[in-house]
Design an enzyme around this catalytic site. Structure first.
Site, PDB file in Angstrom:
ATOM      1  N   ASP A 226      -6.175 -29.822 -10.554  1.00  0.00           N
ATOM      2  CA  ASP A 226      -5.305 -29.279 -11.602  1.00  0.00           C
ATOM      3  C   ASP A 226      -4.737 -27.960 -11.068  1.00  0.00           C
ATOM      4  OD1 ASP A 226      -4.335 -27.846 -13.813  1.00  0.00           O
ATOM      5  OD2 ASP A 226      -5.957 -28.357 -15.159  1.00  0.00           O
TER       6      ASP A 226
ATOM      7  N   GLU B 252     -12.680 -32.681 -12.478  1.00  0.00           N
ATOM      8  CA  GLU B 252     -11.430 -31.944 -12.366  1.00  0.00           C
ATOM      9  C   GLU B 252     -11.702 -30.511 -11.901  1.00  0.00           C
ATOM     10  OE1 GLU B 252      -9.170 -32.368 -16.012  1.00  0.00           O
ATOM     11  OE2 GLU B 252      -7.816 -30.755 -15.449  1.00  0.00           O
TER      12      GLU B 252
ATOM     13  N   LYS C 124     -13.021 -36.021 -22.148  1.00  0.00           N
ATOM     14  CA  LYS C 124     -13.139 -35.020 -21.073  1.00  0.00           C
ATOM     15  C   LYS C 124     -13.987 -33.872 -21.592  1.00  0.00           C
ATOM     16  CE  LYS C 124      -9.812 -31.586 -19.331  1.00  0.00           C
ATOM     17  NZ  LYS C 124      -8.451 -31.422 -18.759  1.00  0.00           N
TER      18      LYS C 124
ATOM     19  N   LYS D 180       0.815 -30.894 -14.697  1.00  0.00           N
ATOM     20  CA  LYS D 180       1.291 -30.108 -15.836  1.00  0.00           C
ATOM     21  C   LYS D 180       2.636 -29.539 -15.418  1.00  0.00           C
ATOM     22  CE  LYS D 180      -3.312 -28.717 -17.352  1.00  0.00           C
ATOM     23  NZ  LYS D 180      -4.266 -27.606 -17.460  1.00  0.00           N
TER      24      LYS D 180
ATOM     25  N   GLY E 104      -2.708 -31.133 -20.352  1.00  0.00           N
ATOM     26  CA  GLY E 104      -2.246 -30.457 -21.575  1.00  0.00           C
ATOM     27  C   GLY E 104      -2.546 -28.977 -21.534  1.00  0.00           C
TER      28      GLY E 104
ATOM     29  N   LYS F 155     -15.523 -30.066 -20.878  1.00  0.00           N
ATOM     30  CA  LYS F 155     -15.437 -28.852 -20.077  1.00  0.00           C
ATOM     31  C   LYS F 155     -16.853 -28.506 -19.612  1.00  0.00           C
ATOM     32  CE  LYS F 155     -11.021 -27.836 -20.604  1.00  0.00           C
ATOM     33  NZ  LYS F 155     -10.104 -27.625 -19.472  1.00  0.00           N
TER      34      LYS F 155
ATOM     35  N   SER G 100      -9.895 -33.680 -24.972  1.00  0.00           N
ATOM     36  CA  SER G 100     -10.629 -32.700 -24.184  1.00  0.00           C
ATOM     37  C   SER G 100     -11.566 -31.939 -25.126  1.00  0.00           C
ATOM     38  CB  SER G 100      -9.600 -31.770 -23.536  1.00  0.00           C
ATOM     39  OG  SER G 100     -10.214 -30.797 -22.762  1.00  0.00           O
TER      40      SER G 100
ATOM     41  N   ASP H 203     -14.291 -31.316 -16.532  1.00  0.00           N
ATOM     42  CA  ASP H 203     -13.311 -30.350 -16.015  1.00  0.00           C
ATOM     43  C   ASP H 203     -13.993 -28.990 -15.894  1.00  0.00           C
ATOM     44  OD1 ASP H 203     -11.136 -28.784 -15.352  1.00  0.00           O
ATOM     45  OD2 ASP H 203      -9.986 -29.203 -17.174  1.00  0.00           O
TER      46      ASP H 203
HETATM   47  O1  OSB Z   1      -7.773 -27.284 -17.531  1.00  0.00           O
HETATM   48  O2  OSB Z   1      -6.723 -28.882 -18.417  1.00  0.00           O
HETATM   49  C1  OSB Z   1      -7.109 -27.719 -18.458  1.00  0.00           C
HETATM   50  C2  OSB Z   1      -6.144 -26.191 -21.826  1.00  0.00           C
HETATM   51  C3  OSB Z   1      -5.838 -24.907 -21.451  1.00  0.00           C
HETATM   52  C4  OSB Z   1      -5.990 -24.540 -20.134  1.00  0.00           C
HETATM   53  C5  OSB Z   1      -6.447 -25.455 -19.187  1.00  0.00           C
HETATM   54  C6  OSB Z   1      -6.731 -26.756 -19.560  1.00  0.00           C
HETATM   55  C7  OSB Z   1      -6.612 -27.112 -20.899  1.00  0.00           C
HETATM   56  C8  OSB Z   1      -6.944 -28.434 -21.421  1.00  0.00           C
HETATM   57  C9  OSB Z   1      -6.194 -28.849 -22.648  1.00  0.00           C
HETATM   58  O3  OSB Z   1      -7.829 -29.119 -20.948  1.00  0.00           O
HETATM   59  C10 OSB Z   1      -6.198 -30.274 -22.978  1.00  0.00           C
HETATM   60  C11 OSB Z   1      -5.244 -30.561 -24.106  1.00  0.00           C
HETATM   61  O4  OSB Z   1      -4.170 -29.905 -24.244  1.00  0.00           O
HETATM   62  O5  OSB Z   1      -5.548 -31.469 -24.882  1.00  0.00           O
HETATM   63 MG    MG Z   2      -7.948 -28.796 -16.069  1.00  0.00          MG
END
Ligand code: OSB
Ligand code: MG
Length: 385
Positions: free
Chosen positions: A250, A225, A173, A274, A302, A175, A147, A200
């Site tokens: 998510d 996402e 991925k 998660k 994650g 953001k 990510s 995401d």
């Molecule tokens: O939206 O998936 C998410 C980390 C903190 C809060 C929200 C998210 C995330 C990640 C982390 O995308 C991904 C990772 O742990 O490698």
């Molecule tokens: Mg997410």
């Protein structure tokens, strides 16, 4: 009524120790709502160490953050709920059924549940993954991706993607947030026409942004996402009806019933699971079973876990119904060093990470580093700025 907490230990729970920690992240992950870390790059967590009368222990990690941004829980609410309610309720017990009396606080709940399950797995002499799969076939290595947070520029993003691809990650991925989306993803897609790419948004858009999101439709994204509200399903169904790209939920999924509703109204086509967000391993297994039987693509998300939470996530990701690459990267992307003696490395040939094989959680905690991380937590909360 024990249906939510069927797992029984032979020996009763005699101690539960709470370890609030702060750990420097190798790099912060900036999302549309900010970061899980503070400005000093410290990620907080609560580790739960549970001991049975036999002396067997288990560990769990609470993924709540400093601030109620990703979810309403924080490290301090988790400490409060665990210390004052959850832990006293389970001491002396052989199961977690007493947690029924309490509502909410899924991340705190999951941490205790994960600690109990890993202790019971150790008690039975099996890896946590075997307890979760109940004898069904599962994977030894799980597909993973990486990510990438919001960067100062598109060029900086392209440079990081190149580095991650060199390391062997095969699913990227990104953001996104309003004004950090179409141009970025077009640039990445034209630089890497074939890479498995997804975005995401962490709830940064509204239905008014539908024209913008539709511009992503010809970029062959694996999924988008959580584009809309963090509790919403209905508006996602309106958006999904206008998009070719599958929506993955998510933040909006807290129970298996949420997944049922998502499928029924067409709010999304893919699930990010998660365990902390859905309140534990039992609910995770329900969601897994539902997705597996309905053929819904599923992956494990994650929360920048330490090696403790990552070991739990790897055990879950090994289940047969987890069909897409998970957000579980190698240790060196998160912490250096981590709290566990074991480090998780990426198998670069196939972008996988091996699932721990040892009994219980399959990882060991380095006590010196744990003590240092606890000191760092208390220093961070005492610092007045
Ligand atoms: O939206 O998936 C998410 C980390 C903190 C809060 C929200 C998210 C995330 C990640 C982390 O995308 C991904 C990772 O742990 O490698
Ligand atoms: Mg997410």
């Amino acid at each position: 009524m024990t249906e939510n907490y069927p797992l029984q230990s032979e020996s009763p729970i005699v101690h539960v120790r709470l370890h609030p920690i702060a750990m420097p992240l190798v790099e912060r992950l900036v999302t549309s709502f900010g970061s899980e870390a503070r400005q000093d790059s410290l990620r907080a967590a609560v580790l739960v160490e549970l001991e049975l009368a036999s002396g067997i222990t288990g560990w769990g990690e609470c993924v709540a953050s400093w601030a109620p941004r990703y979810s309403y829980e924080t490290v301090e609410t988790a400490l409060h709920i665990l210390r004052d309610f959850f832990v006293p309720a389970v001491l002396g017990q052989h199961d977690l059924s007493k947690l029924h009396a309490f509502r909410g606080h899924p991340m705190a709940r999951m941490a205790l549940e994960a600690a109990f399950w890993s202790a019971v797995a150790a008690e039975r002499g099996v890896p946590l993954g075997d307890l979760l799969s109940e004898g069904a076939a599962r994977k030894e290595r799980v597909s993973v991706g990486v990510s990438i947070g919001i960067q100062p520029s598109i060029d900086a993003t392209l440079a990081i993607i190149e580095k991650r691809l060199q390391e062997g990650y095969r699913r990227i991925k990104l953001k996104i947030k309003p004004h950090w989306d179409v141009e970025l993803l077009r640039a990445v897609r034209s630089a890497y026409p074939d890479v498995l790419l997804m975005a995401d948004a962490n709830s940064a858009y509204t239905l008014d942004d539908t024209p913008t999101l539709k511009q992503l439709d010809n970029l062959n994204l694996l999924m988008i996402e959580q584009p809309l509200g963090y509790l919403d399903l209905y508006q996602h169904s309106k958006l999904q009806a206008q998009l070719q790209t599958p929506i993955c939920l998510d933040e909006s999924i807290h129970t298996a019933d949420d997944v049922r509703l998502m499928l029924r109204i067409g709010a999304g086509k893919i699930v990010n699971l998660k365990p902390g967000r859905v309140g534990g391993l039992i609910e995770s297994l329900r969601i897994h079973a539902l997705c597996h039987s309905e053929g819904v693509p599923l992956w494990i998300g994650g929360m920048l876990e330490t090696g403790i939470g990552r070991a739990t996530n790897l055990a879950l990701a090994s289940l047969a119904g987890v069909t897409l690459p998970s957000d579980i990267s190698a240790t060196n992307r998160y912490y250096d060093p981590d709290l566990t003696e074991e480090t998780f490395t990426l198998n670069a040939e196939d972008s996988t990470i091996s699932v721990p094989k040892g009994v219980g959680l399959g990882v060991t905690v380095n006590r010196e580093r744990l003590a240092a991380a606890e000191v760092a937590y208390y220093k961070a909360v005492a610092a007045v700025e």
